[in-house]
Design a protein around this motif. Sequence first.
Motif, PDB file in Angstrom:
ATOM      1  N   PHE A  25       0.807  -1.270   0.007  1.00 54.26           N
ATOM      2  CA  PHE A  25      -0.099  -0.025  -0.095  1.00 54.26           C
ATOM      3  C   PHE A  25       0.866   1.093  -0.005  1.00 54.26           C
ATOM      4  CE2 PHE A  25      -2.725   3.075   2.484  1.00 54.26           C
ATOM      5  CZ  PHE A  25      -3.708   3.210   1.320  1.00 54.26           C
TER       6      PHE A  25
ATOM      7  N   GLY B  73       0.637   5.617   0.523  1.00 55.06           N
ATOM      8  CA  GLY B  73       0.060   4.793   1.661  1.00 55.06           C
ATOM      9  C   GLY B  73      -0.145   5.604   2.932  1.00 55.06           C
ATOM     10  N   SER B  74      -0.552   6.632   2.769  1.00 53.55           N
ATOM     11  CA  SER B  74      -0.702   7.498   3.908  1.00 53.55           C
ATOM     12  C   SER B  74      -1.989   7.122   4.741  1.00 53.55           C
ATOM     13  CB  SER B  74      -0.932   8.963   3.643  1.00 53.55           C
ATOM     14  OG  SER B  74      -2.052   9.236   3.051  1.00 53.55           O
ATOM     15  N   PRO B  75      -1.998   7.157   6.215  1.00 56.88           N
ATOM     16  CA  PRO B  75      -2.935   6.974   6.707  1.00 56.88           C
ATOM     17  C   PRO B  75      -4.276   7.470   6.483  1.00 56.88           C
ATOM     18  CG  PRO B  75      -1.171   7.294   8.643  1.00 56.88           C
ATOM     19  CD  PRO B  75      -0.780   7.881   7.142  1.00 56.88           C
ATOM     20  N   LEU B  76      -5.730   6.615   6.821  1.00 56.49           N
ATOM     21  CA  LEU B  76      -6.781   7.360   6.559  1.00 56.49           C
ATOM     22  C   LEU B  76      -7.422   6.991   7.809  1.00 56.49           C
ATOM     23  CD1 LEU B  76      -8.778   8.819   4.813  1.00 56.49           C
ATOM     24  CD2 LEU B  76      -9.881   6.481   3.862  1.00 56.49           C
ATOM     25  N   VAL B  77      -7.506   7.969   8.853  1.00 56.20           N
ATOM     26  CA  VAL B  77      -7.780   7.793  10.223  1.00 56.20           C
ATOM     27  C   VAL B  77      -9.439   8.349  10.531  1.00 56.20           C
ATOM     28  CG1 VAL B  77      -7.597   8.713  12.372  1.00 56.20           C
ATOM     29  CG2 VAL B  77      -5.661   8.204  11.048  1.00 56.20           C
ATOM     30  N   GLN B  78     -10.191   7.513  11.043  1.00 57.43           N
ATOM     31  CA  GLN B  78     -11.618   7.688  11.373  1.00 57.43           C
ATOM     32  C   GLN B  78     -11.405   8.820  12.634  1.00 57.43           C
ATOM     33  OE1 GLN B  78     -14.162   6.022   9.850  1.00 57.43           O
ATOM     34  NE2 GLN B  78     -15.609   7.691  10.751  1.00 57.43           N
ATOM     35  N   ALA B  79     -12.211   9.822  12.475  1.00 52.94           N
ATOM     36  CA  ALA B  79     -12.252  10.818  13.273  1.00 52.94           C
ATOM     37  C   ALA B  79     -13.631  10.785  14.184  1.00 52.94           C
ATOM     38  CB  ALA B  79     -12.283  12.154  12.800  1.00 52.94           C
TER      39      ALA B  79
ATOM     40  N   SER C  84       2.541  12.023   6.664  1.00 54.71           N
ATOM     41  CA  SER C  84       3.374  11.051   6.959  1.00 54.71           C
ATOM     42  C   SER C  84       4.346  10.536   5.856  1.00 54.71           C
ATOM     43  CB  SER C  84       2.559   9.706   7.038  1.00 54.71           C
ATOM     44  OG  SER C  84       1.769   9.197   5.895  1.00 54.71           O
TER      45      SER C  84
ATOM     46  N   GLU D  30      -9.317   2.163   0.061  1.00 53.08           N
ATOM     47  CA  GLU D  30      -9.570   1.892   1.487  1.00 53.08           C
ATOM     48  C   GLU D  30     -10.867   2.110   2.051  1.00 53.08           C
ATOM     49  OE1 GLU D  30      -5.921   1.628   3.999  1.00 53.08           O
ATOM     50  OE2 GLU D  30      -6.336   3.741   3.903  1.00 53.08           O
TER      51      GLU D  30
ATOM     52  N   LEU E   1      -4.701  14.295  16.260  1.00 53.76           N
ATOM     53  CA  LEU E   1      -3.883  14.370  15.063  1.00 53.76           C
ATOM     54  C   LEU E   1      -3.131  15.482  14.819  1.00 53.76           C
ATOM     55  CD1 LEU E   1      -7.247  13.373  12.920  1.00 53.76           C
ATOM     56  CD2 LEU E   1      -5.096  11.855  13.703  1.00 53.76           C
TER      57      LEU E   1
END
Lengths: 413, 413
Positions: free
Chosen positions: B49, B73-79, B97, B218, B333
């Motif tokens: 990824f 491949g950067s994070p996809l963070v749920q807020a 990142s 994703e 974040l």
Amino acid sequence: MPGLSLVCDFCGRVFPVSENRVLCECGGLLHVEAARASVSWETLRSRRFRLWRYRELIPLPPGTPIVSLDEGGSPLVQATRLSEELKVNVMVKLEGSNPTGSFKDRGMTVAASMAKFLGAKALIAASTGNTAASMSAYARRAGMIPVVLIPSGKIAEGKLGQLRLYGAVIVEVEGGFDEAMGAVLEYSVRGGDAYTVNSINPWRIEGQKTAAFEVADEAGAPGWVAVPVGNGGNIYSIWKGFKELKELDLIDELPRMLGVQAEGAAPIAKAYTTKVYEPIKEPKTIASAIRIGNPVHWKRVLNTVRESGGSIVSVSDEEIIWAQRTLARLEGLGVESSSAVTLAGLKKAINGKLVDKNEKIVLIATGNALKEPQTMNLHETATLKIPTLKIADTTILSEILKSITKFESPEHF
Amino acid sequence: MPGLSLVCDFCGRVFPVSENRVLCECGGLLHVEAARASVSWETLRSRRFRLWRYRELIPLPPGTPIVSLDEGGSPLVQATRLSEELKVNVMVKLEGSNPTGSFKDRGMTVAASMAKFLGAKALIAASTGNTAASMSAYARRAGMIPVVLIPSGKIAEGKLGQLRLYGAVIVEVEGGFDEAMGAVLEYSVRGGDAYTVNSINPWRIEGQKTAAFEVADEAGAPGWVAVPVGNGGNIYSIWKGFKELKELDLIDELPRMLGVQAEGAAPIAKAYTTKVYEPIKEPKTIASAIRIGNPVHWKRVLNTVRESGGSIVSVSDEEIIWAQRTLARLEGLGVESSSAVTLAGLKKAINGKLVDKNEKIVLIATGNALKEPQTMNLHETATLKIPTLKIADTTILSEILKSITKFESPEHF
């Protein structure tokens, strides 16, 4: 919790993991003992390449809520030119890609999850560096309050940025860093609403060992792994990670571990040679993240080095700066000074015939260059002043390009 | 190169990709035209990824050597908390990142590869921000010399750290930023040993669009994607990415695009309302990465917003600071101020009934908070001074924990 407990390294006493405790009553360090899980690469690799891909290998009480910022899965970059120059195969693991810019996030996701399990309302640490920044972010992620204990009036402004952003409560303690740390330690013995996530925290080790999993996952077990040594928790964790993989038959060979300290803060490297461990009263080095005079994990580090057939060396500030510049200018890699020690240490190990030709070596670059604006500014570059360029002036640029080779650094090696 | 060329947005003229050229002779922007590849999610997802997972969808001449720092491949963070507060489903893509701390690395890996293909000896850009930092790293990675043109005497010291580390040659041009940019443009028209990687570079778009691929990979296509708008290249790129996925039947629906500018630098947001585009002479905002008065891609941004059924709004510095603090303290974040505009913009869009309840929204957080030490220090936090804590004093800590709720920021919303 069946099969899961905290055990003292020193006296062997066992504590339940449901206790808010990070040190033994005897003062000894605790480690996590867990029933070994069984898992295949196939299962692990079916998941996203992030820290929690390895969830079976990270022991936590069942039902623990995971506090995550999608950490781990850091790049492992081939250093082609460096490899050619050094006649070994160098790869660099860029831990600065983690959410707060350092490897600390690996341990913190596990420790913060544990704090959540324990019902803590705050995370607490004596630190102003990468640990405090990581702790603050994960505390906020978990809905807890970050509390940082620091020596009164002794902290550089520049260190406080991330703490301010995340809104850490900063408690200034009279005295030095030892007093601040002492206060946290006392507090951790007594327990309370706050959960201690300093280096002594045993769950952080369980997160930090995943750097070994990722290296093996992507490139197998290397011949050597070079790790910066400050408090010593990281090299110990990574070695633990490799040993666990070997026990699970997920790798065939173990790497040798190369610890690298900064000369002005090298009590473990000194003890490795002299067989006598003496803390350093006033540690001095540009590499602030490993500027530690009395490392918590010094015994564990010596064991790691001996067990793995590795070594521990120290490098000067001049060598550190050279290494940071070389990684940036030869490979395009921006790492903090405390990470650059690994390259300086590798060079020393090669000169000392410790490392064989063509061996595969992974440098653990623990933090992002962006963590240290002042250190980046130490590096010299060429500045030219020219009049406004018009169309006719573009020949000037060609001239510049011809002449700038003299600003290059041919003295890399 | 069959099926691959550079085409002018304005006059339609076609250029071969083997030419060192980033602008049309008429001064118009160029875009890459390529024969559409066909690929399945299954093939794409069988790879790591990272950005180059999507290699079939990134057009480059055959045999081009890829210059990569393992970007993407950067994070996809749920807020989660934000989502609850705003009654929508918010995810944040953490582009900080990437190797040099911003999304610019996505475009730079493609542009630097193209430079290698063209045989360039240097990368050149007029910039002191994230573009210059990214360019410097990729130039070094490729074995080329990074050359940065800046207005003489007008650059804050703090901006130069990454350039110094990577050893960029800094050329100070008499005049302002326009003169420096003008010099680069003139040079790019003429070609030469240096390859221009400013915002106008058409290949950077092809790399930046991969942020859309990753989001869809994703989480499918969201209802809205919020993107900070400075020069405007990123929102245009991401929209291009989603459109390509739709054409390939890899997604069923297209998102709406929400552009967000800073109030003091919002010529496109203004033009969207007034139908008249006017550059801003002295753009002012704390969000330095989008402090641009005359965005290169302004027409493309207006098209993006209209085509996608989206919108473009502007937010004040106060709202930006609020958004940065909220992302840090509610979700853990750390993003730079120019990224935080997306949350401020989202809130405005929700208040304006643009966004429906429970819709899925992705905020593109373009850069790392560590890029702006000074901005992090603007945030207030609680500092307490206490005497040295001894064992008996640990009650003090309990008191602190009880009392610090007053330092929390309940005025989040």
